[in-house]
Design an enzyme around this catalytic site. Structure first.
Site, PDB file in Angstrom:
ATOM      1  N   PRO A  54      70.954 -33.188  -0.373  1.00 36.76           N
ATOM      2  CA  PRO A  54      70.627 -33.685  -1.714  1.00 36.76           C
ATOM      3  C   PRO A  54      69.949 -32.671  -2.632  1.00 36.76           C
ATOM      4  CG  PRO A  54      68.990 -34.437  -0.166  1.00 36.76           C
ATOM      5  CD  PRO A  54      70.000 -33.659   0.636  1.00 36.76           C
ATOM      6  N   ASP A 108      79.239 -26.550  -6.541  1.00 39.55           N
ATOM      7  CA  ASP A 108      78.989 -27.218  -7.814  1.00 39.55           C
ATOM      8  C   ASP A 108      77.521 -27.538  -7.934  1.00 39.55           C
ATOM      9  OD1 ASP A 108      79.143 -29.464  -6.097  1.00 39.55           O
ATOM     10  OD2 ASP A 108      81.300 -29.472  -6.432  1.00 39.55           O
ATOM     11  N   LYS A 153      80.607 -28.964 -13.109  1.00 38.91           N
ATOM     12  CA  LYS A 153      80.389 -29.201 -14.537  1.00 38.91           C
ATOM     13  C   LYS A 153      79.034 -28.665 -14.948  1.00 38.91           C
ATOM     14  CE  LYS A 153      82.300 -33.471 -14.530  1.00 38.91           C
ATOM     15  NZ  LYS A 153      81.904 -34.809 -14.348  1.00 38.91           N
ATOM     16  N   GLY A 160      77.594 -31.290  -2.619  1.00 40.31           N
ATOM     17  CA  GLY A 160      76.332 -32.023  -2.540  1.00 40.31           C
ATOM     18  C   GLY A 160      76.421 -33.100  -1.467  1.00 40.31           C
ATOM     19  N   GLY A 161      75.307 -33.363  -0.801  1.00 37.43           N
ATOM     20  CA  GLY A 161      75.271 -34.456   0.170  1.00 37.43           C
ATOM     21  C   GLY A 161      76.187 -34.197   1.346  1.00 37.43           C
ATOM     22  N   ASP A 162      77.017 -35.187   1.659  1.00 41.39           N
ATOM     23  CA  ASP A 162      77.999 -35.073   2.729  1.00 41.39           C
ATOM     24  C   ASP A 162      79.394 -34.936   2.105  1.00 41.39           C
ATOM     25  OD1 ASP A 162      78.488 -35.758   5.842  1.00 41.39           O
ATOM     26  OD2 ASP A 162      80.107 -36.562   4.596  1.00 41.39           O
ATOM     27  N   MET A 197      76.670 -42.790  -8.406  1.00 41.52           N
ATOM     28  CA  MET A 197      77.385 -42.650  -9.684  1.00 41.52           C
ATOM     29  C   MET A 197      77.379 -43.975 -10.448  1.00 41.52           C
ATOM     30  SD  MET A 197      80.656 -40.380  -8.371  1.00 41.52           S
ATOM     31  CE  MET A 197      80.975 -41.320  -6.880  1.00 41.52           C
ATOM     32  N   GLY A 252      66.712 -37.267  -6.962  1.00 40.49           N
ATOM     33  CA  GLY A 252      65.974 -37.305  -5.701  1.00 40.49           C
ATOM     34  C   GLY A 252      65.705 -35.916  -5.156  1.00 40.49           C
TER      35      GLY A 252
HETATM   36  N1  SAH Z   1      78.791 -36.355  -1.442  1.00 45.40           N
HETATM   37  C1  SAH Z   1      77.573 -36.755  -2.131  1.00 45.40           C
HETATM   38  C2  SAH Z   1      77.826 -37.747  -3.239  1.00 45.40           C
HETATM   39  C3  SAH Z   1      78.707 -37.233  -4.350  1.00 45.40           C
HETATM   40  S1  SAH Z   1      78.858 -38.383  -5.668  1.00 45.40           S
HETATM   41  C4  SAH Z   1      76.576 -37.276  -1.112  1.00 45.40           C
HETATM   42  O1  SAH Z   1      76.928 -37.531   0.049  1.00 45.40           O
HETATM   43  O2  SAH Z   1      75.400 -37.380  -1.480  1.00 45.40           O
HETATM   44  C5  SAH Z   1      77.562 -37.850  -6.732  1.00 45.40           C
HETATM   45  C6  SAH Z   1      76.468 -38.897  -6.803  1.00 45.40           C
HETATM   46  O3  SAH Z   1      75.576 -38.754  -5.718  1.00 45.40           O
HETATM   47  C7  SAH Z   1      75.579 -38.795  -8.015  1.00 45.40           C
HETATM   48  O4  SAH Z   1      76.165 -39.386  -9.164  1.00 45.40           O
HETATM   49  C8  SAH Z   1      74.388 -39.585  -7.559  1.00 45.40           C
HETATM   50  O5  SAH Z   1      74.644 -40.970  -7.567  1.00 45.40           O
HETATM   51  C9  SAH Z   1      74.297 -39.176  -6.106  1.00 45.40           C
HETATM   52  N2  SAH Z   1      73.357 -38.048  -5.891  1.00 45.40           N
HETATM   53  C10 SAH Z   1      73.616 -36.896  -5.255  1.00 45.40           C
HETATM   54  N3  SAH Z   1      72.519 -36.127  -5.159  1.00 45.40           N
HETATM   55  C11 SAH Z   1      71.527 -36.833  -5.770  1.00 45.40           C
HETATM   56  C12 SAH Z   1      70.140 -36.592  -5.995  1.00 45.40           C
HETATM   57  N4  SAH Z   1      69.561 -35.472  -5.581  1.00 45.40           N
HETATM   58  N5  SAH Z   1      69.432 -37.544  -6.632  1.00 45.40           N
HETATM   59  C13 SAH Z   1      69.995 -38.685  -7.043  1.00 45.40           C
HETATM   60  N6  SAH Z   1      71.301 -38.955  -6.856  1.00 45.40           N
HETATM   61  C14 SAH Z   1      72.054 -38.055  -6.222  1.00 45.40           C
END
Ligand code: SAH
Length: 341
Positions: A98, A121, A143, A174-176, A254, A283
Site C-alpha cells: 500500500p 505506477d 496517471k 500497488g497492493g496485490d 475505488m 492509507g
Molecule cells: N491492487 C491494489 C488495488 C488496485 S485498485 C491492491 O491490492 O491494493 C486501486 C484502489 O486501491 C484505490 O482506488 C484505492 O481504493 C485502493 N488503494 C490502494 N492503495 C491505497 C492506499 N494507500 N490508501 C487508500 N486506498 C488505497
C-alpha cells in the site's frame, strides 16, 4: 560495487559476454561511470585498461580471462567479480503493497534488485525505486496530473517487448497484483507471447488500509466474512441485494466516486442505515485520514470532508472495533469528524 558507489567521472571496464554483462553495464552507468565493454577474452587488449579505475569481470562462464586478471594485478587496477545476469527475458509481476517501502515483501525486494526494467505506477512504493533497483530503467506507466496513463494494451506490449529483448522486467503494482490490478491480463499477455512470467503477491490495500485505521476486517462475534468490491462502476440492484444480505464486512476499493449509488443501493436492499462506515484515505501515508459515519450519513459526511481517491471504504460493525474498540463510544453517536492517522 555499483548501486551505492559514486563513480562519476571515472572509467570502468566491464568484461564479459554482452547478455551476461548487461546488468553490470547498467549499474555502473547508473553510478556515473563511463563504461567500456569487452565481450570476450579474444577482444581484450591491455590498451583497454588505459584510464580505467575499475574492472568488473562478469562471471559469464567463459574461459580465458586470465590475461585480463593478470594485467589488473600488474597495473594495480581494482578488479571486482560480478554475477552474470540471468539468461533469457522474463516478466515478474510484483505486488508493491500500500505504499511504504517496508511493506514490500522480501521477494518483491529481490525481484526489484534483479530487474533490468521496471514498469510502475503511482500506487505502491515508487519513490525509492532508483535505490531499490540499482540502475534498472524505470518507466512510469501511471496517471499523473496532466498526463495520461499508458493504456493497458500498451503496457502489455511494453512488458512483452522488453522481455523478448532479454530483460528481466518487473511490473510493480500497488497492493496485490491480482486484486483489481489487471495482473491476470498481464500474465495472459506474457503467456500468449511465450514469455516466462511469475507473480509476487503483495499486501493488498483491501486489508491493510483498514488496518492502518485500526479496523480489523473480521472480528470474532462481529463479522466472519468480508467481501472486497470494486466501486469503479456502480453495482447492479442484484449485487446490492446480495451484498446487503451477506451480513459481513464490505470493503470497497475505488469507491469514492460511486459512494452515493452504493449507499442508495445498500439502503434500498434493506441494510440497516445505522451500519458504521469508514472512509480511509491515503492509507499508510503521512496524510492518512479516516472519516467515520454510518450508512445514512456517509454521503453527506464524505462530501463535507472532501474525501478523495485513493481511499478504502469499510462498511460494517467491525468499524466499531477500530483500535481495539476505543472508538466504540463516539461511534454510538456517530463521529462526523475526520481524524488523522
Ligand atoms: N491492487 C491494489 C488495488 C488496485 S485498485 C491492491 O491490492 O491494493 C486501486 C484502489 O486501491 C484505490 O482506488 C484505492 O481504493 C485502493 N488503494 C490502494 N492503495 C491505497 C492506499 N494507500 N490508501 C487508500 N486506498 C488505497
Amino acid at each position: 560495487m555499483g548501486a551505492g558507489a559514486d563513480l562519476a567521472g571515472t572509467t570502468v571496464l566491464v568484461a564479459g559476454a554482452a547478455a551476461a554483462a548487461r546488468r553490470a553495464v547498467r549499474r555502473y552507468r547508473a553510478a556515473g561511470a563511463a563504461v567500456r565493454t569487452v565481450g570476450s577474452p579474444a577482444e581484450y587488449h591491455s590498451v583497454l585498461l588505459g584510464r580505467v579505475v575499475l574492472v568488473a569481470l562478469v562471471e559469464d562462464g567463459e574461459p580465458g580471462w586470465e590475461r585480463l586478471v593478470a594485467d589488473c594485478r600488474t597495473c594495480t587496477v581494482l578488479l571486482v567479480r560480478e554475477p552474470a545476469a540471468a539468461p533469457g527475458g522474463r516478466v515478474t509481476l510484483v505486488g508493491g503493497g500500500p505504499g511504504p517501502e517496508d511493506l514490500l515483501t522480501g521477494r518483491a525486494l529481490s525481484a526489484l534488485r534483479e530487474a533490468d526494467v521496471v514498469l510502475y505506477d503511482r500506487l505502491g512504493p515508487h519513490r525509492e525505486l532508483e535505490r531499490l533497483t540499482g540502475g534498472a530503467e524505470l518507466v512510469d506507466v501511471g496517471k499523473r496530473p496532466g498526463h495520461h496513463a499508458v493504456p493497458q494494451d500498451e503496457i502489455e506490449r511494453l512488458l512483452v517487448r522488453a522481455a523478448l529483448e532479454g530483460h528481466h522486467v518487473v511490473r510493480l503494482k500497488g497492493g496485490d497484483p491480482f486484486v483489481f490490478g489487471r495482473g491476470g491480463e498481464e500474465v495472459a499477455a506474457c503467456v500468449r507471447a511465450g514469455v516466462e512470467v511469475s507473480v509476487v503477491p503483495g499486501v493488498t490495500s483491501a486489508v491493510s488500509v483498514p488496518a492502518a485505521a485500526g479496523i480489523p476486517v473480521t472480528h470474532r462475534g462481529v463479522s466472519h466474512l468480508f467481501t472486497v468490491v470494486s466501486g469503479h462502476a456502480p453495482l447492479t440492484d442484484a449485487e446490492h441485494r446480495h451484498l446487503a444480505g451477506l451480513g459481513g464486512t464490505i470493503v470497497v476499493l475505488m469507491g469514492v466516486g460511486t459512494l452515493p449509488q452504493l449507499v442508495a443501493g445498500l439502503s434500498g436492499a434493506g441494510m440497516d442505515t445505522t451500519t458504521p462506515v469508514a472512509v480511509v484515505e491515503r492509507g499508510w501515508s503521512d496524510s492518512q485520514r479516516t472519516t467515520v459515519s454510518d450508512l445514512a450519513g456517509v454521503v453527506t459526511d464524505a462530501a463535507a470532508a472532501r474525501c478523495t481517491s485513493p481511499a478504502v471504504l469499510v462498511i460494517g460493525d467491525v468499524v466499531r472495533q477500530a483500535h481495539g474498540g476505543r472508538c466504540a463510544e463516539p461511534l454510538a453517536g456517530i463521529i462526523r469528524a475526520a481524524g488523522g492517522a
